[in-house]
Design an enzyme around this catalytic site. Structure first.
Site, mmCIF file in Angstrom:
data_model
loop_
_atom_site.group_PDB
_atom_site.id
_atom_site.type_symbol
_atom_site.label_atom_id
_atom_site.label_comp_id
_atom_site.label_asym_id
_atom_site.label_seq_id
_atom_site.Cartn_x
_atom_site.Cartn_y
_atom_site.Cartn_z
ATOM 1 N N ALA A 66 0.870 -1.174 0.000
ATOM 2 C CA ALA A 66 0.000 0.000 0.000
ATOM 3 C C ALA A 66 0.908 1.226 0.000
ATOM 4 O O ALA A 66 2.053 1.169 0.460
ATOM 5 C CB ALA A 66 -0.887 -0.012 1.235
ATOM 6 N N GLY A 111 0.582 -4.958 0.862
ATOM 7 C CA GLY A 111 -0.577 -5.007 -0.042
ATOM 8 C C GLY A 111 -0.274 -5.758 -1.336
ATOM 9 O O GLY A 111 -1.189 -6.291 -1.976
ATOM 10 N N GLU A 114 -0.723 -9.303 -0.464
ATOM 11 C CA GLU A 114 -2.170 -9.518 -0.284
ATOM 12 C C GLU A 114 -2.876 -9.589 -1.644
ATOM 13 O O GLU A 114 -3.762 -10.415 -1.855
ATOM 14 C CB GLU A 114 -2.738 -8.389 0.588
ATOM 15 C CG GLU A 114 -2.240 -8.502 2.027
ATOM 16 C CD GLU A 114 -2.556 -7.282 2.871
ATOM 17 O OE1 GLU A 114 -2.163 -6.163 2.484
ATOM 18 O OE2 GLU A 114 -3.212 -7.437 3.919
ATOM 19 N N GLU A 134 4.321 -5.048 7.349
ATOM 20 C CA GLU A 134 3.594 -3.940 7.988
ATOM 21 C C GLU A 134 4.028 -3.691 9.428
ATOM 22 O O GLU A 134 4.010 -2.558 9.901
ATOM 23 C CB GLU A 134 2.079 -4.205 7.942
ATOM 24 C CG GLU A 134 1.452 -4.106 6.561
ATOM 25 C CD GLU A 134 1.499 -5.411 5.770
ATOM 26 O OE1 GLU A 134 2.248 -6.347 6.166
ATOM 27 O OE2 GLU A 134 0.791 -5.500 4.758
HETATM 28 N N1 COA Z 1 4.570 3.112 -0.669
HETATM 29 C C1 COA Z 1 4.963 4.259 -1.228
HETATM 30 N N2 COA Z 1 6.110 4.403 -1.924
HETATM 31 C C2 COA Z 1 6.880 3.319 -2.026
HETATM 32 C C3 COA Z 1 6.549 2.079 -1.450
HETATM 33 C C4 COA Z 1 5.329 1.999 -0.744
HETATM 34 N N3 COA Z 1 4.897 0.866 -0.194
HETATM 35 N N4 COA Z 1 7.538 1.199 -1.719
HETATM 36 C C5 COA Z 1 8.450 1.854 -2.447
HETATM 37 N N5 COA Z 1 8.070 3.139 -2.624
HETATM 38 C C6 COA Z 1 8.765 4.200 -3.366
HETATM 39 C C7 COA Z 1 9.936 4.758 -2.546
HETATM 40 O O1 COA Z 1 9.488 5.739 -1.632
HETATM 41 C C8 COA Z 1 10.776 5.333 -3.674
HETATM 42 O O2 COA Z 1 10.181 6.545 -4.110
HETATM 43 P P1 COA Z 1 11.125 7.867 -4.345
HETATM 44 O O3 COA Z 1 12.105 7.433 -5.418
HETATM 45 O O4 COA Z 1 10.159 8.909 -4.809
HETATM 46 O O5 COA Z 1 11.781 8.157 -3.033
HETATM 47 C C9 COA Z 1 10.578 4.352 -4.817
HETATM 48 O O6 COA Z 1 9.360 3.667 -4.532
HETATM 49 C C10 COA Z 1 11.662 3.305 -4.918
HETATM 50 O O7 COA Z 1 11.784 2.658 -3.662
HETATM 51 P P2 COA Z 1 13.183 2.533 -2.841
HETATM 52 O O8 COA Z 1 12.850 2.337 -1.415
HETATM 53 O O9 COA Z 1 14.088 3.683 -3.190
HETATM 54 O O10 COA Z 1 13.773 1.206 -3.505
HETATM 55 P P3 COA Z 1 14.791 0.189 -2.821
HETATM 56 O O11 COA Z 1 15.214 -0.735 -3.920
HETATM 57 O O12 COA Z 1 15.850 0.901 -2.057
HETATM 58 O O13 COA Z 1 13.931 -0.642 -1.745
HETATM 59 C C11 COA Z 1 11.985 -1.849 -0.965
HETATM 60 C C12 COA Z 1 12.877 -1.477 -2.176
HETATM 61 C C13 COA Z 1 10.795 -2.619 -1.520
HETATM 62 C C14 COA Z 1 12.797 -2.744 -0.010
HETATM 63 C C15 COA Z 1 11.535 -0.581 -0.237
HETATM 64 O O14 COA Z 1 11.007 0.318 -1.203
HETATM 65 C C16 COA Z 1 10.481 -0.815 0.805
HETATM 66 O O15 COA Z 1 10.788 -1.294 1.882
HETATM 67 N N6 COA Z 1 9.209 -0.459 0.500
HETATM 68 C C17 COA Z 1 8.115 -0.550 1.440
HETATM 69 C C18 COA Z 1 7.661 -1.976 1.629
HETATM 70 C C19 COA Z 1 6.536 -2.021 2.664
HETATM 71 O O16 COA Z 1 6.724 -1.770 3.824
HETATM 72 N N7 COA Z 1 5.333 -2.357 2.187
HETATM 73 C C20 COA Z 1 4.185 -2.484 3.030
HETATM 74 C C21 COA Z 1 3.425 -1.226 3.022
HETATM 75 S S1 COA Z 1 1.967 -1.335 4.062
#
Ligand code: COA
Length: 260
Positions: A66, A111, A114, A134
């Protein structure tokens, strides 16, 4: 119909819906959830569509969860509403009446996991990374994750993934039944296409009966589930496809299913 956050494309009876926010790792914001709802409703209504493939654009992610930037500002009342909207989308997918295949090339987190679990089959690249992180945000899964993972992989794995919030690799996901198949990254499209082609050539009313009986059966006592199965079995006998399937077998030829 034009979408801002999705791409939709047909190849024969196969509709591929691609979440197209690769710069945000296809995170599910409210607009995307709304458009996915419309896209799945359109796929349900369109008789020419027999199978749906759900994908995320880019190399890195199916869906990374999400949209955290939206979640960060919600009040509890708004959060409940958002959870209900997400849950409703997942349920729509699960009860589409047509098989839905998730194509998972990279992250399927929160999400995203999910969403994948609401699909009927999940095909992953060996680079797939899957989890319910989460808890690391001080949250719990809100789009059905606690319930679908429980049904899919049982209590021990669900507790582990949700409590610890770590990601698992494709092989572990395969061993838990969270992925149905794992293939090399460069074979993912081929594998998804082969499964989709097989389903597209199958009898749609029988496929719908299988989906319905298995979904209903997972939620009720066995006698009710068996009643449900018998009804769906009987329905097949009202179809041209069942006549064609049995006749083709007896005539030693391949059947052609019309969907009637
Ligand atoms: N919601 C909003 N934006 C997200 C996102 C999310 N769930 N997951 C990734 N993004 C965005 C990042 O903010 C970043 O945006 P920006 O370039 O404008 O700053 C872009 O996507 C790329 O992500 P980034 O974190 O730079 O890539 P990474 O390769 O370093 O890491 C992940 C990848 C997946 C490990 C990391 O993005 C992450 O932990 N995301 C969240 C996962 C999560 O907690 N999901 C559950 C949400 S309820």
């Amino acid at each position: 119909m034009g979408y801002r956050t999705l791409l939709a494309e047909d190849r024969g009876a196969i509709r591929t819906i691609t979440i197209n926010r690769p710069d945000k790792l296809n995170a599910l914001n409210r607009e995307t959830i709304g458009e996915l709802t419309l896209a799945f409703d359109a796929a349900r209504r369109d008789e020419a569509v027999r199978v749906v493939v759900l994908a995320g654009a880019g190399e890195k992610a199916f869906v990374a969860g999400a949209d955290i930037s939206e979640l960060a500002t919600l009040s509890p009342i708004e959060a409940r509403e958002r959870s209900r909207e997400g849950q409703a989308l997942m349920r729509r997918i699960e009860t589409l009446g047509k098989p839905v295949i998730a194509r998972i090339q990279g992250y399927a987190l929160g999400g995203g996991m999910e969403l994948a679990m609401a699909c009927h089959l999940r095909v992953g690249s060996e680079k797939a990374k899957i989890g319910q992180p989460e808890i690391n945000l001080g949250l719990i899964p809100g789009f059905g994750g606690t319930q679908r993972l429980l049904r899919l992989a049982g209590r021990p794995a669900t507790l582990e993934l949700c409590l610890l919030g770590h990601t698992i690799d494709a092989q572990r996901a395969l061993s838990l039944g969270v992925l149905n198949r794992v293939v090399a990254a460069d074979k993912l499209d081929e594998e998804v296409a082969a499964i989709a082609d097989q389903l597209a050539a199958s009898a749609p009313i029988a496929l719908a009966g299988i989906l319905d009986a298995i979904l209903a059966g997972g939620e009720c006592a066995i006698d009710q589930g068996l009643d449900y199965e018998a009804q769906a079995f009987a329905t097949c006998f009202a179809t041209e496809d069942m006549r064609e399937g049995t006749k083709a077998f007896l005539e030693r030829r391949k059947p052609t299913f019309s969907g009637r």
